[in-house]
Design a protein around this motif. Structure first.
Motif, PDB file in Angstrom:
ATOM      1  N   VAL A 237       0.742  -1.541  -0.449  1.00  0.00           N
ATOM      2  CA  VAL A 237      -0.375  -0.059  -0.115  1.00  0.00           C
ATOM      3  C   VAL A 237       1.059   1.223  -0.145  1.00  0.00           C
ATOM      4  N   GLY A 238       1.589   1.725   0.466  1.00  0.00           N
ATOM      5  CA  GLY A 238       2.433   2.728   0.653  1.00  0.00           C
ATOM      6  C   GLY A 238       3.229   2.745  -0.440  1.00  0.00           C
ATOM      7  N   LYS A 239       3.872   1.407  -1.363  1.00  0.00           N
ATOM      8  CA  LYS A 239       4.089   1.379  -2.530  1.00  0.00           C
ATOM      9  C   LYS A 239       3.528   2.237  -3.561  1.00  0.00           C
ATOM     10  N   LEU A 240       2.313   1.810  -3.290  1.00  0.00           N
ATOM     11  CA  LEU A 240       1.335   2.515  -4.401  1.00  0.00           C
ATOM     12  C   LEU A 240       1.031   3.874  -4.508  1.00  0.00           C
ATOM     13  N   GLN A 241       0.510   4.403  -2.727  1.00  0.00           N
ATOM     14  CA  GLN A 241       0.356   5.633  -2.248  1.00  0.00           C
ATOM     15  C   GLN A 241       2.023   6.292  -2.956  1.00  0.00           C
ATOM     16  N   ASP A 242       3.158   5.844  -2.756  1.00  0.00           N
ATOM     17  CA  ASP A 242       4.175   6.662  -3.341  1.00  0.00           C
ATOM     18  C   ASP A 242       4.156   7.366  -4.945  1.00  0.00           C
ATOM     19  N   LEU A 243       2.944   5.938  -5.675  1.00  0.00           N
ATOM     20  CA  LEU A 243       3.358   6.410  -7.864  1.00  0.00           C
ATOM     21  C   LEU A 243       2.338   7.216  -7.321  1.00  0.00           C
ATOM     22  N   LYS A 244       0.987   7.435  -6.295  1.00  0.00           N
ATOM     23  CA  LYS A 244       0.167   9.065  -6.368  1.00  0.00           C
ATOM     24  C   LYS A 244       1.116  10.048  -6.482  1.00  0.00           C
ATOM     25  N   GLN A 245       2.238  10.352  -5.990  1.00  0.00           N
ATOM     26  CA  GLN A 245       3.289  11.455  -6.024  1.00  0.00           C
ATOM     27  C   GLN A 245       3.310  12.264  -6.884  1.00  0.00           C
ATOM     28  N   LYS A 246       3.584  13.785  -6.905  1.00  0.00           N
ATOM     29  CA  LYS A 246       4.131  14.103  -8.177  1.00  0.00           C
ATOM     30  C   LYS A 246       5.519  13.935  -8.549  1.00  0.00           C
ATOM     31  N   ASP A 247       5.788  13.435  -7.836  1.00  0.00           N
ATOM     32  CA  ASP A 247       7.553  13.752  -7.989  1.00  0.00           C
ATOM     33  C   ASP A 247       7.754  12.708  -7.687  1.00  0.00           C
ATOM     34  N   PHE A 248       7.084  11.223  -8.066  1.00  0.00           N
ATOM     35  CA  PHE A 248       6.992   9.817  -8.250  1.00  0.00           C
ATOM     36  C   PHE A 248       8.334  10.211  -9.556  1.00  0.00           C
ATOM     37  N   VAL A 249       9.032   9.241  -9.656  1.00  0.00           N
ATOM     38  CA  VAL A 249      10.145   9.610 -10.724  1.00  0.00           C
ATOM     39  C   VAL A 249       9.747   7.556 -11.387  1.00  0.00           C
ATOM     40  N   ILE A 250       9.322   8.302 -12.652  1.00  0.00           N
ATOM     41  CA  ILE A 250       9.029   6.503 -13.801  1.00  0.00           C
ATOM     42  C   ILE A 250      10.534   6.636 -14.532  1.00  0.00           C
ATOM     43  N   THR A 251      10.902   5.918 -14.372  1.00  0.00           N
ATOM     44  CA  THR A 251      12.642   5.470 -14.525  1.00  0.00           C
ATOM     45  C   THR A 251      12.536   4.971 -16.145  1.00  0.00           C
ATOM     46  N   THR A 252      13.566   5.045 -16.978  1.00  0.00           N
ATOM     47  CA  THR A 252      12.892   3.751 -18.128  1.00  0.00           C
ATOM     48  C   THR A 252      13.428   2.470 -17.395  1.00  0.00           C
ATOM     49  N   GLU A 253      13.516   1.774 -16.775  1.00  0.00           N
ATOM     50  CA  GLU A 253      13.845   0.099 -15.589  1.00  0.00           C
ATOM     51  C   GLU A 253      12.148   0.328 -15.540  1.00  0.00           C
ATOM     52  N   CYS A 254      11.467   0.759 -14.735  1.00  0.00           N
ATOM     53  CA  CYS A 254      10.328   0.513 -14.934  1.00  0.00           C
ATOM     54  C   CYS A 254       9.881  -0.057 -16.466  1.00  0.00           C
ATOM     55  N   SER A 255       9.614   1.211 -16.988  1.00  0.00           N
ATOM     56  CA  SER A 255       8.969   1.114 -18.479  1.00  0.00           C
ATOM     57  C   SER A 255       9.870  -0.260 -19.105  1.00  0.00           C
ATOM     58  N   GLU A 256      10.521  -0.326 -18.597  1.00  0.00           N
ATOM     59  CA  GLU A 256      10.551  -2.221 -19.261  1.00  0.00           C
ATOM     60  C   GLU A 256      10.457  -3.394 -18.844  1.00  0.00           C
ATOM     61  N   GLU A 257      10.033  -2.970 -17.271  1.00  0.00           N
ATOM     62  CA  GLU A 257       9.081  -4.031 -16.183  1.00  0.00           C
ATOM     63  C   GLU A 257       7.939  -4.273 -17.314  1.00  0.00           C
ATOM     64  N   ILE A 258       7.978  -3.058 -17.342  1.00  0.00           N
ATOM     65  CA  ILE A 258       6.312  -3.609 -18.061  1.00  0.00           C
ATOM     66  C   ILE A 258       6.066  -3.876 -18.996  1.00  0.00           C
ATOM     67  N   LEU A 259       7.391  -3.870 -19.926  1.00  0.00           N
ATOM     68  CA  LEU A 259       7.202  -4.531 -21.260  1.00  0.00           C
ATOM     69  C   LEU A 259       7.091  -5.607 -21.310  1.00  0.00           C
ATOM     70  N   LYS A 260       8.351  -6.416 -20.260  1.00  0.00           N
ATOM     71  CA  LYS A 260       8.312  -7.712 -20.082  1.00  0.00           C
ATOM     72  C   LYS A 260       7.217  -8.285 -19.357  1.00  0.00           C
ATOM     73  N   GLN A 261       6.401  -7.826 -18.645  1.00  0.00           N
ATOM     74  CA  GLN A 261       4.863  -8.677 -18.062  1.00  0.00           C
ATOM     75  C   GLN A 261       4.153  -8.700 -19.683  1.00  0.00           C
ATOM     76  N   ILE A 262       4.586  -7.597 -20.836  1.00  0.00           N
ATOM     77  CA  ILE A 262       3.308  -8.030 -21.855  1.00  0.00           C
ATOM     78  C   ILE A 262       4.173  -8.737 -23.226  1.00  0.00           C
ATOM     79  N   LYS A 263       5.187  -9.285 -22.538  1.00  0.00           N
ATOM     80  CA  LYS A 263       6.132  -9.958 -23.156  1.00  0.00           C
ATOM     81  C   LYS A 263       5.396 -11.257 -22.806  1.00  0.00           C
ATOM     82  N   ASP A 264       5.513 -11.120 -21.309  1.00  0.00           N
ATOM     83  CA  ASP A 264       4.654 -12.393 -21.128  1.00  0.00           C
ATOM     84  C   ASP A 264       3.446 -13.009 -20.742  1.00  0.00           C
ATOM     85  N   GLU A 265       2.309 -11.513 -21.063  1.00  0.00           N
ATOM     86  CA  GLU A 265       1.223 -12.141 -21.511  1.00  0.00           C
ATOM     87  C   GLU A 265       1.748 -12.585 -22.670  1.00  0.00           C
TER      88      GLU A 265
END
Length: 337
Positions: A237-265
């Motif tokens: 829950v704490g991690k999810l709440q952090d996601l909603k913060q305006k200053d939360f940093v979305i890195t290229t590693e975050c993006s690559e992790e989601i794409l990996k999950q799509i490949k699993d799909e």
């Protein structure tokens, strides 16, 4: 780095954020599902020890779901007393009782715990040879979707599979305060979010939509009966709440992790082709593959613009896209056949 161009697009960042939320939701649910699954398994085995055998433990490992004779007996030809469609009791000619007097009783318990009416355990996700010793192989019978046969634990299972177990298993329902009946309950809504996020044709979300998804994920993990008291769930829950913060940093590693999950799909799509029974189902699955292919094509375009240093990752994505074209051709073959 890869994905930098896309990460300048706020709607793409929101899509990545929602995908990360699904990962945190899984982190929060997995220990709970593992614990409740072990409790259920212990209860099933204890009941068998009390009613079926005097042995101190009841391992088997000899039974196959296709040839296992249940403990219950059909009422009449084609009529199962537990109301299961196409139950093993309705086709007794090639069925054999468990030599250890265990697996037939577990088979009955799985049907009785299944929350749908009629009960529809997804036997293909599970290995009956492991039922007497492995709680998660029992739990996987409640994941009413293919693609989970090789998942060996709750931690190894995505949030969709975990939500299937909670929603479809009466034992798990008894540990949830939320009413999970009906299509619009909170747990079913969140289960659907994964499809909406991963099957997005443009990999974009409005910030308000992404935050709505995350709020509902938080609400699942703060269910008032037991999850609210689970340390792992509240850390998530704490991690999810952090996601909603305006200053939360979305890195290229975050993006690559989601794409990996799509490949699993994509990998799951292959198993879908083996289990879909009608031309309409193949057509629907073909369209899902096309949507996923568009996502990877868009990502490929971004990597091309990123420069030579991303050649390896581009090549990897190119291989996935080519592979999915082959899967799509399989769909088309069945649809036209």
């Amino acid at each position: 780095m890869a994905h930098e161009i896309h990460l300048k697009n706020n709607k793409y960042r929101q899509w990545v954020k929602a995908g990360l939320g699904l990962g945190y939701l899984k982190e929060g649910l997995a220990p709970f599902c593992d614990y409740i699954g072990r409790q259920q398994h212990n209860d099933i085995i204890n009941k068998i020890q009390q009613t079926k055998t005097s042995q101190p433990n009841v391992p088997c490992g000899a039974c196959q779901i296709t040839t296992l004779q249940p403990d219950h007996v059909r009422v009449s030809k084609g009529i199962c007393p537990l109301n299961q469609d196409k139950c093993n009791c309705c086709f007794p000619n090639n069925k054999r009782p468990c030599p250890n007097n265990v697996c037939g009783a577990i088979y009955d318990s799985i049907i009785q715990y299944h929350a749908s009416m009629p009960p529809v355990p997804f036997w293909k996700n599970s290995d009956a040879q492991q039922w007497s010793t492995d709680p998660w192989n029992v739990c996987k019978c409640f994941i009413n979707a293919p693609g989970y046969k090789d998942k060996t634990s709750a931690v190894d299972t995505d949030c969709t599979g975990l939500l299937h177990v909670i929603i479809n298993n009466k034992y798990f329902r008894s540990h949830i305060g939320c009413n999970v009946t009906g299509p619009n309950n909170l747990f079913s809504k969140v289960r659907q979010y994964r499809n909406e996020i991963f099957h997005s044709s443009n990999m974009e979300l409005e910030e308000s939509k992404a935050n709505c998804y995350i709020d509902d994920m938080i609400a699942v993990l703060q269910d008032g009966k037991e999850l609210i008291h689970q340390q792992d769930a509240q850390q998530a829950v704490g991690k999810l709440q952090d996601l909603k913060q305006k200053d939360f940093v979305i890195t290229t590693e975050c993006s690559e992790e989601i794409l990996k999950q799509i490949k699993d799909e994509m990998t799951k799509m292959r198993e879908f082709t083996e289990n879909a029974a009608t031309k309409d189902e193949y057509e629907e699955l073909k369209n899902k593959v096309i949507e996923l292919e568009r996502q990877l094509a868009k990502e490929k375009e971004g990597q091309l613009e990123a420069g030579k240093e991303q050649k390896r990752k581009f090549t990897e994505l190119e291989a996935v896209i080519t592979e999915q074209k082959q899967v799509k051709n399989v769909f088309l073959l069945f649809v036209s056949g």
